[in-house]
Design a protein around this motif. Structure first.
Motif, PDB file in Angstrom:
ATOM      1  N   PHE A 104      71.928  67.452  35.737  1.00 54.53           N
ATOM      2  CA  PHE A 104      72.621  68.490  34.962  1.00 54.53           C
ATOM      3  C   PHE A 104      73.153  67.849  33.683  1.00 54.53           C
ATOM      4  CE2 PHE A 104      76.637  71.386  34.971  1.00 54.53           C
ATOM      5  CZ  PHE A 104      76.069  72.267  34.063  1.00 54.53           C
ATOM      6  N   LEU A 105      72.227  67.393  32.839  1.00 55.72           N
ATOM      7  CA  LEU A 105      72.604  66.603  31.670  1.00 55.72           C
ATOM      8  C   LEU A 105      73.456  67.381  30.676  1.00 55.72           C
ATOM      9  CD1 LEU A 105      69.353  64.570  30.890  1.00 55.72           C
ATOM     10  CD2 LEU A 105      71.472  63.747  31.937  1.00 55.72           C
ATOM     11  N   SER A 106      73.186  68.659  30.521  1.00 56.87           N
ATOM     12  CA  SER A 106      73.924  69.418  29.499  1.00 56.87           C
ATOM     13  C   SER A 106      75.394  69.578  29.867  1.00 56.87           C
ATOM     14  CB  SER A 106      73.297  70.799  29.301  1.00 56.87           C
ATOM     15  OG  SER A 106      73.463  71.604  30.458  1.00 56.87           O
ATOM     16  N   ASN A 107      75.699  69.663  31.161  1.00 55.60           N
ATOM     17  CA  ASN A 107      77.068  69.837  31.653  1.00 55.60           C
ATOM     18  C   ASN A 107      77.788  70.951  30.898  1.00 55.60           C
ATOM     19  OD1 ASN A 107      79.097  68.890  33.555  1.00 55.60           O
ATOM     20  ND2 ASN A 107      80.266  68.241  31.774  1.00 55.60           N
ATOM     21  N   ARG A 108      77.099  72.076  30.743  1.00 49.93           N
ATOM     22  CA  ARG A 108      77.687  73.191  30.010  1.00 49.93           C
ATOM     23  C   ARG A 108      77.589  74.485  30.811  1.00 49.93           C
ATOM     24  NH1 ARG A 108      79.388  72.149  24.948  1.00 49.93           N
ATOM     25  NH2 ARG A 108      78.752  70.132  24.116  1.00 49.93           N
ATOM     26  N   LEU A 109      78.542  75.362  30.551  1.00 51.76           N
ATOM     27  CA  LEU A 109      78.571  76.691  31.140  1.00 51.76           C
ATOM     28  C   LEU A 109      77.638  77.614  30.359  1.00 51.76           C
ATOM     29  CD1 LEU A 109      82.429  76.798  31.598  1.00 51.76           C
ATOM     30  CD2 LEU A 109      80.751  76.674  33.453  1.00 51.76           C
ATOM     31  N   PRO A 110      77.340  78.796  30.913  1.00 45.62           N
ATOM     32  CA  PRO A 110      76.418  79.694  30.199  1.00 45.62           C
ATOM     33  C   PRO A 110      76.838  80.050  28.776  1.00 45.62           C
ATOM     34  CG  PRO A 110      76.645  80.418  32.462  1.00 45.62           C
ATOM     35  CD  PRO A 110      77.636  79.299  32.271  1.00 45.62           C
ATOM     36  N   ASP A 111      78.155  80.034  28.482  1.00 47.31           N
ATOM     37  CA  ASP A 111      78.587  80.374  27.127  1.00 47.31           C
ATOM     38  C   ASP A 111      78.510  79.188  26.164  1.00 47.31           C
ATOM     39  OD1 ASP A 111      80.732  78.770  27.828  1.00 47.31           O
ATOM     40  OD2 ASP A 111      82.254  80.346  27.666  1.00 47.31           O
ATOM     41  N   GLY A 112      78.029  78.041  26.660  1.00 45.26           N
ATOM     42  CA  GLY A 112      77.883  76.860  25.814  1.00 45.26           C
ATOM     43  C   GLY A 112      79.050  75.902  25.865  1.00 45.26           C
ATOM     44  N   SER A 113      80.161  76.313  26.451  1.00 46.04           N
ATOM     45  CA  SER A 113      81.315  75.427  26.539  1.00 46.04           C
ATOM     46  C   SER A 113      81.089  74.393  27.636  1.00 46.04           C
ATOM     47  CB  SER A 113      82.592  76.227  26.815  1.00 46.04           C
ATOM     48  OG  SER A 113      82.504  76.912  28.056  1.00 46.04           O
ATOM     49  N   GLY A 158      66.938  65.640  48.212  1.00 42.70           N
ATOM     50  CA  GLY A 158      66.168  66.055  47.042  1.00 42.70           C
ATOM     51  C   GLY A 158      67.112  66.188  45.872  1.00 42.70           C
ATOM     52  N   CYS A 159      66.574  66.129  44.677  1.00 41.24           N
ATOM     53  CA  CYS A 159      67.391  66.235  43.469  1.00 41.24           C
ATOM     54  C   CYS A 159      67.312  67.652  42.921  1.00 41.24           C
ATOM     55  CB  CYS A 159      66.931  65.234  42.407  1.00 41.24           C
ATOM     56  SG  CYS A 159      67.914  65.290  40.890  1.00 41.24           S
ATOM     57  N   TYR A 160      68.453  68.315  42.857  1.00 37.17           N
ATOM     58  CA  TYR A 160      68.521  69.651  42.267  1.00 37.17           C
ATOM     59  C   TYR A 160      68.619  69.528  40.753  1.00 37.17           C
ATOM     60  CZ  TYR A 160      70.344  74.113  40.680  1.00 37.17           C
ATOM     61  OH  TYR A 160      70.518  75.290  39.991  1.00 37.17           O
ATOM     62  N   GLY A 161      67.755  70.238  40.042  1.00 35.09           N
ATOM     63  CA  GLY A 161      67.792  70.258  38.588  1.00 35.09           C
ATOM     64  C   GLY A 161      68.329  71.580  38.078  1.00 35.09           C
ATOM     65  N   HIS A 162      69.452  71.522  37.363  1.00 34.47           N
ATOM     66  CA  HIS A 162      69.981  72.749  36.751  1.00 34.47           C
ATOM     67  C   HIS A 162      69.324  72.960  35.402  1.00 34.47           C
ATOM     68  CE1 HIS A 162      72.868  75.909  35.744  1.00 34.47           C
ATOM     69  NE2 HIS A 162      72.750  75.433  34.507  1.00 34.47           N
ATOM     70  N   VAL A 163      68.816  74.170  35.173  1.00 32.34           N
ATOM     71  CA  VAL A 163      68.224  74.536  33.895  1.00 32.34           C
ATOM     72  C   VAL A 163      68.899  75.797  33.390  1.00 32.34           C
ATOM     73  CG1 VAL A 163      65.999  73.423  34.326  1.00 32.34           C
ATOM     74  CG2 VAL A 163      66.340  75.784  35.050  1.00 32.34           C
ATOM     75  N   ASP A 164      68.953  75.946  32.078  1.00 33.27           N
ATOM     76  CA  ASP A 164      69.610  77.109  31.492  1.00 33.27           C
ATOM     77  C   ASP A 164      68.663  78.298  31.476  1.00 33.27           C
ATOM     78  OD1 ASP A 164      71.982  75.726  30.981  1.00 33.27           O
ATOM     79  OD2 ASP A 164      71.216  74.953  29.087  1.00 33.27           O
ATOM     80  N   GLY A 165      69.178  79.438  31.881  1.00 36.01           N
ATOM     81  CA  GLY A 165      68.394  80.672  31.848  1.00 36.01           C
ATOM     82  C   GLY A 165      68.826  81.541  30.683  1.00 36.01           C
ATOM     83  N   PRO A 166      68.283  82.752  30.662  1.00 35.21           N
ATOM     84  CA  PRO A 166      67.507  83.342  31.742  1.00 35.21           C
ATOM     85  C   PRO A 166      66.004  83.056  31.697  1.00 35.21           C
ATOM     86  CG  PRO A 166      68.020  85.031  30.122  1.00 35.21           C
ATOM     87  CD  PRO A 166      68.719  83.780  29.670  1.00 35.21           C
TER      88      PRO A 166
END
Length: 266
Positions: A104-113, A158-166
């Protein structure tokens, strides 16, 4: 004291949950809809990330409100489920994965914060979440035991990868995630993992593989297959969670790592 349960696409309610909810819980980060009731013999707090009818896409999920609401309502641990796109080509669709690492490299919420509760300088609760593994070993054990009891195979680790949607990811993006060792991706569980860590709530994540991410197979997974698999995920998640919740409720919960807080003398 209760076990928090977070569900996503395809699972909007817990079958058989005796509850008066969902009812609004107000937090400094907005409102969360929480169902409190008895399920599998334990006190549980359930939040549907997307809400019934799926009005909230991944970019609309209010992660801070959800985790803050579970904490304020007395959750002592959180079990979460998510449907995923497989990045590991050796795994079959319909497989369940109990993740043990996070990308989760970006470490950001959906609003970008930035993804953190610690937004105020000098606040007493501020700190660094320091850990070796982000997921609770005790809760992972409960999920694995729940799968065995329910007769539902669960991949251990396993490694979970978080990606930004939608939107979904390009083949090039998936190649970079595969090179980093990511097993599967979805669009919601990264912030939950971090926020539960900061809130000192033990958290574990179970994924159901509904499709192969772009470029993983020579032919793309048909959307109809993804939809069918998403529907099938609800029964699989329900069976494992129903068996896992009593074990989670009976076990002593310790958050992974620590939140290192600064004092005036630091």
């Amino acid at each position: 004291m209760a076990i928090g349960i977070l569900t996503g696409s395809g699972t909007y309610a817990l079958p058989g949950l005796e509850s008066t909810g969902p009812l609004p819980v107000y937090t400094p980060w907005g409102e969360a809809l929480v169902s409190r009731g008895t399920w599998a013999g334990a006190d549980v707090l359930h939040i549907s990330r997307h809400n019934p009818g799926h009005p909230r896409l991944s970019n609309h999920v209010t992660h801070r409100a959800n985790i803050a609401a579970l904490k304020s309502e007395g959750a002592t641990a959180v079990l979460a489920v998510t449907v995923c796109g497989a990045v590991d080509p050796s795994l079959e669709l319909g497989s369940l994965v109990c993740f043990d690492d996070l990308h989760f490299l970006s470490n950001r919420l959906p609003d970008g914060s930035l993804c953190t509760f610690f937004t105020e300088p000098g606040a007493r609760e501020r700190g660094h979440w320091i850990y070796e593994r982000p997921f609770s070993a005790t809760l992972r054990a409960a999920l694995l035991a729940g799968g065995a009891e329910a007769g539902v195979p669960v991949v251990d680790g396993g490694c979970y990868g978080h990606v930004d949607g939608p939107r979904f990811n390009t083949a090039a993006e998936i190649r970079s995630l595969a090179a980093a060792g990511v097993t599967a991706v979805s669009q919601t569980a990264g912030p939950e993992t971090v926020l539960c860590g900061e809130a000192e709530l033990p958290y574990a994540l179970l994924g159901f593989l509904t499709d192969y991410a772009n470029g993983v197979q020579d032919e793309a997974t048909p959307v109809s297959t993804l939809v069918d698999m998403m529907a099938a995920s609800a029964d699989a998640f329900g069976s494992v969670l129903r068996a896992a919740v009593p074990a989670a409720a009976a076990s002593e919960q310790t958050p992974p790592g620590i939140v290192y807080r600064f004092t005036a003398s630091d």
